[in-house]
Design a protein around this motif. Sequence first.
Motif, PDB file in Angstrom:
ATOM      1  N   ALA A 141      -3.987  36.436 -52.065  1.00 19.20           N
ATOM      2  CA  ALA A 141      -4.623  35.114 -52.060  1.00 19.20           C
ATOM      3  C   ALA A 141      -5.920  35.101 -51.255  1.00 19.20           C
ATOM      4  O   ALA A 141      -6.022  35.750 -50.217  1.00 19.20           O
ATOM      5  CB  ALA A 141      -3.650  34.081 -51.492  1.00 19.20           C
ATOM      6  N   ALA A 142      -6.867  34.351 -51.725  1.00 16.60           N
ATOM      7  CA  ALA A 142      -8.107  34.153 -50.976  1.00 16.60           C
ATOM      8  C   ALA A 142      -7.823  33.369 -49.697  1.00 16.60           C
ATOM      9  O   ALA A 142      -8.470  33.566 -48.678  1.00 16.60           O
ATOM     10  CB  ALA A 142      -9.132  33.409 -51.833  1.00 16.60           C
ATOM     11  N   ASP A 143      -6.824  32.505 -49.748  1.00 14.32           N
ATOM     12  CA  ASP A 143      -6.406  31.714 -48.594  1.00 14.32           C
ATOM     13  C   ASP A 143      -4.915  31.965 -48.370  1.00 14.32           C
ATOM     14  O   ASP A 143      -4.063  31.364 -49.029  1.00 14.32           O
ATOM     15  CB  ASP A 143      -6.691  30.231 -48.845  1.00 14.32           C
ATOM     16  N   ALA A 144      -4.591  32.890 -47.444  1.00 14.36           N
ATOM     17  CA  ALA A 144      -3.197  33.261 -47.210  1.00 14.36           C
ATOM     18  C   ALA A 144      -2.377  32.066 -46.739  1.00 14.36           C
ATOM     19  O   ALA A 144      -1.214  31.923 -47.113  1.00 14.36           O
ATOM     20  CB  ALA A 144      -3.109  34.396 -46.195  1.00 14.36           C
ATOM     21  N   GLY A 145      -2.975  31.197 -45.935  1.00 19.38           N
ATOM     22  CA  GLY A 145      -2.255  30.023 -45.450  1.00 19.38           C
ATOM     23  C   GLY A 145      -1.833  29.099 -46.577  1.00 19.38           C
ATOM     24  O   GLY A 145      -0.716  28.580 -46.589  1.00 19.38           O
ATOM     25  N   LYS A 146      -2.707  28.913 -47.552  1.00 23.24           N
ATOM     26  CA  LYS A 146      -2.371  28.077 -48.709  1.00 23.24           C
ATOM     27  C   LYS A 146      -1.279  28.738 -49.540  1.00 23.24           C
ATOM     28  O   LYS A 146      -0.326  28.087 -49.967  1.00 23.24           O
ATOM     29  CB  LYS A 146      -3.614  27.825 -49.553  1.00 23.24           C
ATOM     30  N   ALA A 147      -1.411  30.047 -49.777  1.00 22.47           N
ATOM     31  CA  ALA A 147      -0.383  30.760 -50.539  1.00 22.47           C
ATOM     32  C   ALA A 147       0.961  30.685 -49.832  1.00 22.47           C
ATOM     33  O   ALA A 147       2.004  30.484 -50.464  1.00 22.47           O
ATOM     34  CB  ALA A 147      -0.800  32.216 -50.743  1.00 22.47           C
ATOM     35  N   PHE A 148       0.943  30.832 -48.508  1.00 23.33           N
ATOM     36  CA  PHE A 148       2.169  30.723 -47.710  1.00 23.33           C
ATOM     37  C   PHE A 148       2.813  29.358 -47.902  1.00 23.33           C
ATOM     38  O   PHE A 148       4.036  29.243 -48.048  1.00 23.33           O
ATOM     39  CB  PHE A 148       1.841  30.981 -46.238  1.00 23.33           C
ATOM     40  N   SER A 149       2.002  28.319 -47.941  1.00 24.79           N
ATOM     41  CA  SER A 149       2.537  26.960 -48.076  1.00 24.79           C
ATOM     42  C   SER A 149       3.191  26.730 -49.428  1.00 24.79           C
ATOM     43  O   SER A 149       3.956  25.783 -49.595  1.00 24.79           O
ATOM     44  CB  SER A 149       1.425  25.925 -47.851  1.00 24.79           C
ATOM     45  N   GLU A 150       2.920  27.594 -50.409  1.00 27.54           N
ATOM     46  CA  GLU A 150       3.441  27.416 -51.756  1.00 27.54           C
ATOM     47  C   GLU A 150       4.695  28.237 -52.057  1.00 27.54           C
ATOM     48  O   GLU A 150       5.242  28.146 -53.151  1.00 27.54           O
ATOM     49  CB  GLU A 150       2.350  27.777 -52.774  1.00 27.54           C
ATOM     50  N   VAL A 151       5.155  29.055 -51.105  1.00 26.91           N
ATOM     51  CA  VAL A 151       6.297  29.931 -51.408  1.00 26.91           C
ATOM     52  C   VAL A 151       7.647  29.233 -51.317  1.00 26.91           C
ATOM     53  O   VAL A 151       8.642  29.748 -51.818  1.00 26.91           O
ATOM     54  CB  VAL A 151       6.320  31.208 -50.520  1.00 26.91           C
ATOM     55  N   GLY A 152       7.687  28.084 -50.684  1.00 27.44           N
ATOM     56  CA  GLY A 152       8.953  27.367 -50.563  1.00 27.44           C
ATOM     57  C   GLY A 152       8.916  26.399 -49.398  1.00 27.44           C
ATOM     58  O   GLY A 152       7.905  26.282 -48.693  1.00 27.44           O
ATOM     59  N   GLY A 153      10.029  25.736 -49.171  1.00 27.60           N
ATOM     60  CA  GLY A 153      10.099  24.699 -48.155  1.00 27.60           C
ATOM     61  C   GLY A 153      10.114  25.231 -46.736  1.00 27.60           C
ATOM     62  O   GLY A 153      10.571  26.350 -46.480  1.00 27.60           O
ATOM     63  N   LEU A 154       9.617  24.413 -45.821  1.00 27.28           N
ATOM     64  CA  LEU A 154       9.615  24.763 -44.404  1.00 27.28           C
ATOM     65  C   LEU A 154      11.025  24.773 -43.849  1.00 27.28           C
ATOM     66  O   LEU A 154      11.856  23.935 -44.208  1.00 27.28           O
ATOM     67  CB  LEU A 154       8.787  23.758 -43.605  1.00 27.28           C
ATOM     68  N   LYS A 155      11.290  25.725 -42.988  1.00 26.84           N
ATOM     69  CA  LYS A 155      12.537  25.761 -42.232  1.00 26.84           C
ATOM     70  C   LYS A 155      12.265  25.047 -40.911  1.00 26.84           C
ATOM     71  O   LYS A 155      11.183  25.191 -40.340  1.00 26.84           O
ATOM     72  CB  LYS A 155      12.905  27.223 -41.965  1.00 26.84           C
ATOM     73  N   ALA A 156      13.207  24.285 -40.433  1.00 23.19           N
ATOM     74  CA  ALA A 156      12.982  23.517 -39.209  1.00 23.19           C
ATOM     75  C   ALA A 156      12.622  24.418 -38.035  1.00 23.19           C
ATOM     76  O   ALA A 156      11.756  24.089 -37.226  1.00 23.19           O
ATOM     77  CB  ALA A 156      14.224  22.691 -38.872  1.00 23.19           C
TER      78      ALA A 156
END
Length: 197
Positions: free
Chosen positions: A137-152
């Motif tokens: 990804a050009a923006d790793a943070g954005k790609a990371f946000s798309e892999v699934g839901g946040l864990k608490a």
Amino acid sequence: LQTDYGDQDAYMGARKGAILCEDSSLRIETITSENPEYDIGSASAVLADAAQHYPPGTVFLILVNPGAVVSDPIVLHTKNDLYFVGYDNGCLDAAARQFGVESVRIVSNAHKECNRAEAVGNAFTWLAPTAAWIARAADAGKAFSEVGGLKAKYDFKLPEPNAATLVNGRLRGEVSQFDRFGNVRTNIPADLVRQSG
């Protein structure tokens, strides 16, 4: 890429193929494929020790899973901007402790699966393509946000090592690894060794 697969079977090649089918231009480096089989403690220590030498934005894929125990596939983003993709079974504990946890996501987006990989466990259909998805990804943070839901929060599976101490001229600490050269890695810091004389 870090595994306990060794190099005698097709497993390492198959995992690399599952990464490259997402983007054939990605560069794959191997930390080790010779992790002691199913040894999560060793895997965790080796991963954290090696990861400290990589630049921010690096994506690590670790595949050590005793007896194919079912654990959530997760991505750990650390405070020093490294991404760790693996099973939530303790393999990422040392990295989480050493680098600090920025956030954790449970991998759940099936549309990121590599369509040429056979569905042989999560390593093919979830973990390897997810690592590739973030790495390309050009923006790793954005790609990371798309892999699934946040864990608490990140839940540690391995016990935290007891702090090293110096009492009456004696050093006390914990051994985390023996390497093949006979070296012993402990949690005793160099300054404590100097203090001991």
